[in-house]
Design a protein around this motif. Structure first.
Motif, mmCIF file in Angstrom:
data_model
loop_
_atom_site.group_PDB
_atom_site.id
_atom_site.type_symbol
_atom_site.label_atom_id
_atom_site.label_comp_id
_atom_site.label_asym_id
_atom_site.label_seq_id
_atom_site.Cartn_x
_atom_site.Cartn_y
_atom_site.Cartn_z
ATOM 1 N N GLN A 49 47.793 56.340 47.546
ATOM 2 C CA GLN A 49 46.813 55.356 47.190
ATOM 3 C C GLN A 49 45.650 56.023 46.167
ATOM 4 N N ASP A 50 45.353 55.532 45.073
ATOM 5 C CA ASP A 50 44.670 56.122 44.005
ATOM 6 C C ASP A 50 43.182 56.074 44.373
ATOM 7 N N ARG A 51 42.927 55.285 45.329
ATOM 8 C CA ARG A 51 41.329 55.112 45.660
ATOM 9 C C ARG A 51 41.015 55.904 46.968
ATOM 10 N N GLY A 56 43.212 48.105 49.258
ATOM 11 C CA GLY A 56 43.046 47.477 47.753
ATOM 12 C C GLY A 56 42.143 46.270 47.837
ATOM 13 N N ASN A 57 42.277 45.071 47.582
ATOM 14 C CA ASN A 57 41.210 44.091 47.542
ATOM 15 C C ASN A 57 40.550 43.696 48.775
ATOM 16 N N ALA A 58 41.260 44.098 49.996
ATOM 17 C CA ALA A 58 40.679 44.008 51.223
ATOM 18 C C ALA A 58 39.916 45.148 51.612
ATOM 19 N N LEU A 64 37.280 41.609 49.701
ATOM 20 C CA LEU A 64 37.736 40.327 49.905
ATOM 21 C C LEU A 64 38.445 40.002 51.298
ATOM 22 N N TRP A 65 38.263 38.885 51.826
ATOM 23 C CA TRP A 65 38.867 38.531 52.964
ATOM 24 C C TRP A 65 40.288 38.232 52.971
ATOM 25 N N MET A 66 41.203 39.003 53.583
ATOM 26 C CA MET A 66 42.433 38.632 53.873
ATOM 27 C C MET A 66 42.802 37.221 54.237
ATOM 28 N N LEU A 67 43.694 36.580 53.381
ATOM 29 C CA LEU A 67 44.170 35.272 53.762
ATOM 30 C C LEU A 67 45.566 35.112 53.613
ATOM 31 N N GLY A 68 46.194 34.112 54.565
ATOM 32 C CA GLY A 68 47.613 33.876 54.138
ATOM 33 C C GLY A 68 47.744 32.427 54.534
ATOM 34 N N GLY A 383 53.772 43.249 46.986
ATOM 35 C CA GLY A 383 52.659 42.884 46.705
ATOM 36 C C GLY A 383 52.417 41.739 45.553
ATOM 37 N N ARG A 384 51.504 41.485 44.765
ATOM 38 C CA ARG A 384 51.248 40.465 43.963
ATOM 39 C C ARG A 384 52.365 40.503 42.677
ATOM 40 N N LEU A 385 53.115 41.589 42.356
ATOM 41 C CA LEU A 385 53.860 41.861 41.613
ATOM 42 C C LEU A 385 55.364 41.219 41.583
ATOM 43 N N SER A 396 51.791 33.074 46.355
ATOM 44 C CA SER A 396 52.416 34.228 47.072
ATOM 45 C C SER A 396 51.433 35.535 47.103
ATOM 46 N N ARG A 397 50.363 35.250 45.994
ATOM 47 C CA ARG A 397 49.613 36.481 46.006
ATOM 48 C C ARG A 397 48.547 36.822 46.994
ATOM 49 N N VAL A 398 48.333 36.153 48.079
ATOM 50 C CA VAL A 398 47.244 36.218 48.890
ATOM 51 C C VAL A 398 47.608 37.538 49.891
ATOM 52 N N MET A 399 46.724 38.083 50.653
ATOM 53 C CA MET A 399 46.945 39.292 51.006
ATOM 54 C C MET A 399 47.697 39.391 52.352
ATOM 55 N N CYS A 400 47.490 38.299 53.064
ATOM 56 C CA CYS A 400 48.539 38.361 54.402
ATOM 57 C C CYS A 400 49.997 38.213 53.855
HETATM 58 C C1 LIG Z 1 38.228 37.716 43.412
HETATM 59 C C2 LIG Z 1 39.618 37.661 44.164
HETATM 60 C C3 LIG Z 1 39.624 36.697 45.042
HETATM 61 C C4 LIG Z 1 40.888 36.492 45.673
HETATM 62 N N1 LIG Z 1 40.993 35.698 46.794
HETATM 63 C C5 LIG Z 1 41.565 36.112 47.802
HETATM 64 C C6 LIG Z 1 41.301 35.784 49.282
HETATM 65 O O1 LIG Z 1 40.281 35.038 49.505
HETATM 66 N N2 LIG Z 1 42.300 36.201 50.324
HETATM 67 C C7 LIG Z 1 43.266 36.789 49.863
HETATM 68 O O2 LIG Z 1 44.186 37.073 50.758
HETATM 69 N N3 LIG Z 1 43.750 37.330 48.581
HETATM 70 C C8 LIG Z 1 42.975 36.835 47.571
HETATM 71 N N4 LIG Z 1 42.998 37.161 46.468
HETATM 72 C C9 LIG Z 1 44.275 37.737 45.982
HETATM 73 C C10 LIG Z 1 44.670 39.160 46.437
HETATM 74 O O3 LIG Z 1 43.483 39.926 46.625
HETATM 75 C C11 LIG Z 1 45.804 40.135 45.597
HETATM 76 O O4 LIG Z 1 46.519 39.524 45.119
HETATM 77 C C12 LIG Z 1 45.927 41.138 46.532
HETATM 78 O O5 LIG Z 1 45.221 42.013 46.584
HETATM 79 C C13 LIG Z 1 47.241 41.660 46.148
HETATM 80 O O6 LIG Z 1 47.774 42.714 47.114
HETATM 81 P P1 LIG Z 1 48.324 43.953 46.472
HETATM 82 O O7 LIG Z 1 48.765 44.898 47.905
HETATM 83 O O8 LIG Z 1 49.830 43.643 45.659
HETATM 84 O O9 LIG Z 1 47.539 44.739 45.445
HETATM 85 P P2 LIG Z 1 46.098 45.169 45.716
HETATM 86 O O10 LIG Z 1 45.294 44.830 46.817
HETATM 87 O O11 LIG Z 1 45.421 45.242 44.320
HETATM 88 O O12 LIG Z 1 46.437 46.667 46.140
HETATM 89 C C14 LIG Z 1 47.140 47.676 45.332
HETATM 90 C C15 LIG Z 1 46.544 49.130 45.505
HETATM 91 O O13 LIG Z 1 47.428 49.855 44.594
HETATM 92 C C16 LIG Z 1 46.387 50.931 44.040
HETATM 93 N N5 LIG Z 1 47.150 51.488 43.037
HETATM 94 C C17 LIG Z 1 47.397 50.761 41.783
HETATM 95 N N6 LIG Z 1 47.904 51.664 40.855
HETATM 96 C C18 LIG Z 1 47.856 52.955 41.598
HETATM 97 C C19 LIG Z 1 48.507 54.020 41.144
HETATM 98 N N7 LIG Z 1 48.944 54.112 39.930
HETATM 99 N N8 LIG Z 1 48.859 55.093 42.061
HETATM 100 C C20 LIG Z 1 48.251 54.967 43.541
HETATM 101 N N9 LIG Z 1 47.688 53.731 43.743
HETATM 102 C C21 LIG Z 1 47.505 52.738 43.020
HETATM 103 C C22 LIG Z 1 45.283 50.234 44.132
HETATM 104 O O14 LIG Z 1 44.134 50.991 44.191
HETATM 105 C C23 LIG Z 1 45.042 49.265 45.188
HETATM 106 O O15 LIG Z 1 44.337 49.602 46.230
HETATM 107 C C24 LIG Z 1 41.828 37.452 45.595
HETATM 108 C C25 LIG Z 1 41.732 38.318 44.503
HETATM 109 C C26 LIG Z 1 40.624 38.282 43.638
HETATM 110 C C27 LIG Z 1 40.567 39.438 42.707
#
Ligand SMILES: Cc1cc2nc3c(=O)[nH]c(=O)nc-3n(C[C@H](O)[C@H](O)[C@H](O)COP(=O)(O)OP(=O)(O)OC[C@H]3O[C@@H](n4cnc5c(N)ncnc54)[C@H](O)[C@@H]3O)c2cc1C
Length: 764
Positions: A49-51, A56-58, A64-68, A383-385, A396-400
């Motif tokens: 994890q880079d941070r 991530g967004n949670a 952000l609140w995790m939703l599903g 995840g979102r990709l 499908s992008r939401v975190m739960c």
């Molecule tokens: C403002 C906003 C509102 C949203 N509303 C909601 C909501 O209310 N509820 C909800 O569930 N979802 C919501 N979403 C969508 C959701 O947050 C994202 O789609 C979700 O975070 C995707 O999950 P993920 O695990 O794929 O990515 P992320 O949560 O982005 O996690 C990816 C992680 O990978 C890490 N990373 C990236 N590159 C590297 C690397 N090279 N090396 C190591 N680590 C790396 C990042 O730091 C990050 O922590 C919202 C998004 C935004 C931006």
């Protein structure tokens, strides 16, 4: 002491070369749940994890609140909170942190990951390049941690890219898309007009504020946005802005949908800081909000939350139709249930509605093929990709949902390692079953999936119980619900005739009450789109009992909605009893998720019209005080043999009788068995959306959940006793093994108001 002399050679970083079974890149919710699931299956995992924290967004960095699928409890997806590790995390967070403090949530995640001896966690470690051993095989991921000045080389046979922007997949050469598909490509009627609506969702940055109790001045940075009312029309709209709100309520402070959401991320961040500090300047200094005099900015995000960038090609592309029609797939391993939620590309500066959300009538399955890279043989995409069209991604992008998919990847990775196979090997009607089965054993719910043999010892055993609930009465609490909008009771009914239902009502003036019995056209849904019977009752003024008789009507077993339609002259008695699989729903509005009572698309955008009948949160939510004659049955011990650990079509729970002082389950075999593990599946209210931050919850542990229970062997020896359970799945392991002909489990009722219940027992 170190005292190095000048070196003519360039020095090198310290480098560690490490081998793992699975390397997970990205510690967002998908990555975390993937890593934990894989590690619990016994494979060695690196989580990169880079941070500085996970989530991530949670995380507390974005907040952000995790939703599903539960969708803030604002759509028709009943009992749909995602199961498995993500459920365990949310239940634990609610227990430790029901107020939703983001900093405490970070530590819930870190705690969970550190508890896994098979995970090595690399925080502050950024993956920056890869190496391939052949065109289609990744062999190494290179990463760097600036905190300890160490370079890492992660070698593995399997990689899971859960990094959001998909760095590993991108560098590996895998096919990807950015932007929106044309309507014609997948016949998606909701595909946006690209000029009008854009092609990408932008990033957001939030702020938190606090009341200091004394006046606080604020001088804005020079770069802060000016002319706020003109620049941000939504600041004038009470649906979006109120002076007391902060955090996720500003989801619409969004920017970047018309530029490169990867390479322009820093540009987007500066723009969003400009917006945030400008909005705060407006709140503090415009003179319009004297109530903000004592407020100070407590926190502003320094990392933008990213919504959308690359989506990678898998073996299947999830589309709008999969979401809306809830299409079943032979290889379903997860599900979604958030609306298809697209935003105008101009984000915060747009005068259009901040989001355009359309729900399906229930949860939709997600196939394994969306998580398996099409091009790279040893790569999972999480995840979102994942492999979804822009429209389907809107849901499908939401975190739960991403977390639930991450769990499927983690489980599949473990099988790949143990059986020495590539991810694509399991893209097969039969082979996928082994993954589905094991996922279910760990609490994953897979909608529409039927597996007949759960495989645990309990299924072979004789099961007997001390009592089974016959639901005759939900006792009145003394409170009443005024039917200013329709209210329904969601009841699991058995096939045959419908019990007579009696309700206690107050009628303010003579009126006619409409009562409907409804069900769902699709049995596994909870959208009451089929009216089975309608009755009307002419009522005179006064306190009275209303008997609702369904005459000769015969029904199939399933969930039914007993609906009391809007009548402002009537209030109906409520009950404090809480019963697993029984709940009230209301045909009311929840604008936060675009629920305006009904979903009524004005043009053909390929979504359904239907009414929303949704719950309220405790303590406001209360069952109606009803009596049933004959009693509602079906809460029997046979439910323990099914592999569905939540109410779907049936309560799927064994529920003891209220009056049973010692609810006991006995599982017995013909001969002595060797036992190493018992898993119990309790009711932690899968209907409750456990938003992890900001919102807060009434209960820290769910009132349906059995807190105290004892397990005995066939000779009455105590094998286990707890008085403090709050988790959904309890796995009790016996390192030495136990030899016994029977297992006896004694449960305590969670409270006087709620009888003890259990969804399943798995004994290995
Ligand atoms: C403002 C906003 C509102 C949203 N509303 C909601 C909501 O209310 N509820 C909800 O569930 N979802 C919501 N979403 C969508 C959701 O947050 C994202 O789609 C979700 O975070 C995707 O999950 P993920 O695990 O794929 O990515 P992320 O949560 O982005 O996690 C990816 C992680 O990978 C890490 N990373 C990236 N590159 C590297 C690397 N090279 N090396 C190591 N680590 C790396 C990042 O730091 C990050 O922590 C919202 C998004 C935004 C931006």
């Amino acid at each position: 002491m170190i005292n190095e002399i000048f070196s003519l050679d360039k020095r090198s970083l310290e480098r560690k070369v490490l081998n793992y079974d699975l390397v997970v890149v990205g510690g967002g919710m998908a990555g975390v749940c993937c890593a934990i699931t894989a590690a619990r299956q016994g494979i060695k995992v690196a989580l990169i994890q880079d941070r500085p924290v996970l989530g991530g967004n949670a995380s507390s960095e974005v907040r952000l609140w995790m939703l599903g699928a539960t969708s803030h409890m604002g759509n028709n997806n009943r009992w749909s909170r995602e199961g498995g590790v993500i459920d365990e995390i949310l239940v634990e967070n609610t227990y430790r942190n029901k107020e939703g403090n983001p900093v405490l949530f970070d530590m819930v995640l870190v705690d969970k990951v550190l508890a896994e001896k098979n995970i090595d966690l690399y925080l502050n470690t950024i993956a920056y390049t890869i190496e391939k051993s052949s065109d289609k095989v990744i062999s190494k991921v290179f990463a760097f941690n600036p905190q300890n000045q160490t370079e890492y080389v992660f070698c593995s046979d399997l990689f899971a890219d859960c990094s959001g922007d998909g760095l590993v997949s991108y560098l590996s050469g895998a096919s990807y898309r950015i932007g929106a598909e044309d309507k014609e490509e997948y016949n998606e009627l909701f595909a946006p007009d690209k000029n009008e609506y854009g092609e990408l969702l932008g990033h957001s940055i939030f702020f938190y504020m606090k009341d200091t109790g004394k006046p606080v001045d604020y001088v804005a940075p020079d770069f802060a946005l000016k002319d706020i009312e003109e620049m941000i029309p939504k600041m004038m709209n009470p649906e979006y802005f109120s002076v007391n709100q902060h955090g996720c309520k500003y989801w619409w402070l969004e920017y970047g949908g018309r530029i490169d959401t990867i390479h322009d991320t820093e540009v987007i961040k500066y723009e969003l800081w400009k917006v945030v500090y400008g909005v705060w300047d407006y709140i503090k200094n415009s003179g319009k909000y004297p109530e903000a005099a004592n407020f100070t900015l407590e926190w502003v995000g320094v990392i933008p939350g990213k919504r959308e960038s690359r989506r990678f090609k898998g073996h299947y592309m999830l589309t709008q139709q999969d979401v809306i029609e809830q299409r079943n797939h032979y290889d379903s391993v997860a599900y979604g249930g958030w609306s298809i939620d697209l935003h105008p590309a101009d984000g915060v500066y747009s005068s259009k509605s901040g989001c355009n959300q359309w729900h399906s009538k229930g949860v939709y399955p997600i196939p394994y093929r969306t998580y398996v890279s099409y091009d790279i043989d040893n790569l999972f995409i999480g995840g979102r990709l994942i492999s979804a069209s822009h429209v389907a991604f809107g849901s499908s992008r939401v975190m739960c949902t991403t977390a639930h998919g991450g769990q499927a990847i983690g489980m599949a990775a473990a099988f790949c390692i143990k059986e020495n196979k590539n991810p694509a090997y399991y893209i097969d009607n039969e082979k996928i079953k082994i993954i589905q089965r094991e996922l279910i054993a760990t609490g994953q719910y897979i909608p529409q999936l039927e597996l007949n043999d759960f495989g645990g010892l309990a299924t072979k055993a004789a099961i007997s119980v001390s009592s089974e609930l016959q639901l005759k009465k939900l006792k009145p609490s003394g409170t009443y619900f005024a039917i200013t909008y329709p209210v329904g009771m969601l009841l699991p009914l058995q096939s045959g005739t419908v019990p007579t239902v009696k309700a206690v009502i107050n009628v303010k003036e003579s009126t006619t009450l409409q009562v409907q019995l409804r069900t769902s056209q699709k049995k596994f849904n909870f959208t009451p789109d089929s009216i089975v019977l309608e009755k009307s009752y002419a009522l005179s003024k006064g306190h009275q009992e209303l008997a609702i008789n369904f005459d000769d009507l015969t029904i199939e077993s399933g969930y039914y909605f007993l609906c009391f339609m809007k009548n402002e002259s009537i209030e109906i008695a409520e009950s404090d009893n809480l019963i697993t699989g029984v709940m009230p729903v209301y045909n009311y509005q929840n604008p936060a998720v675009s629920n305006f009572g009904a979903q009524l698309p004005t043009e053909d955008i390929g979504v359904d019209s239907f009414e929303f009948w949704c719950p309220k949160r405790r303590p406001i939510a209360k069952n109606l005080a009803l009596t049933f004659e004959p009693a509602i049955e079906g809460f029997d011990s046979e439910n323990l043999r099914t592999e569905i650990f939540r109410p779907v079509v049936n309560s799927n729970a064994w529920i003891a009788d209220f009056n049973d002082e010692n609810p006991t389950l006995r599982i017995e075999w013909d001969k002595k068995e060797q036992i190493s593990e018992i898993a119990l599946f309790f009711d932690t209210d899968a209907d409750h959306a456990m938003e992890n931050v900001q919102m807060g919850h009434y209960d820290s542990s769910m009132p349906f959940c059995v807190k105290e229970y004892k397990i005995f062997d066939d000779e009455g020896n105590t094998l286990y006793h707890t008085t403090s359970n709050h988790q959904t799945i309890n796995k009790i392991s016996f390192s030495e093994g136990v030899t016994t002909k029977a297992i006896v489990i004694e449960l305590q009722h969670p409270s006087d108001l709620t009888p003890a219940s259990l969804f399943g027992v798995n004994i290995a």
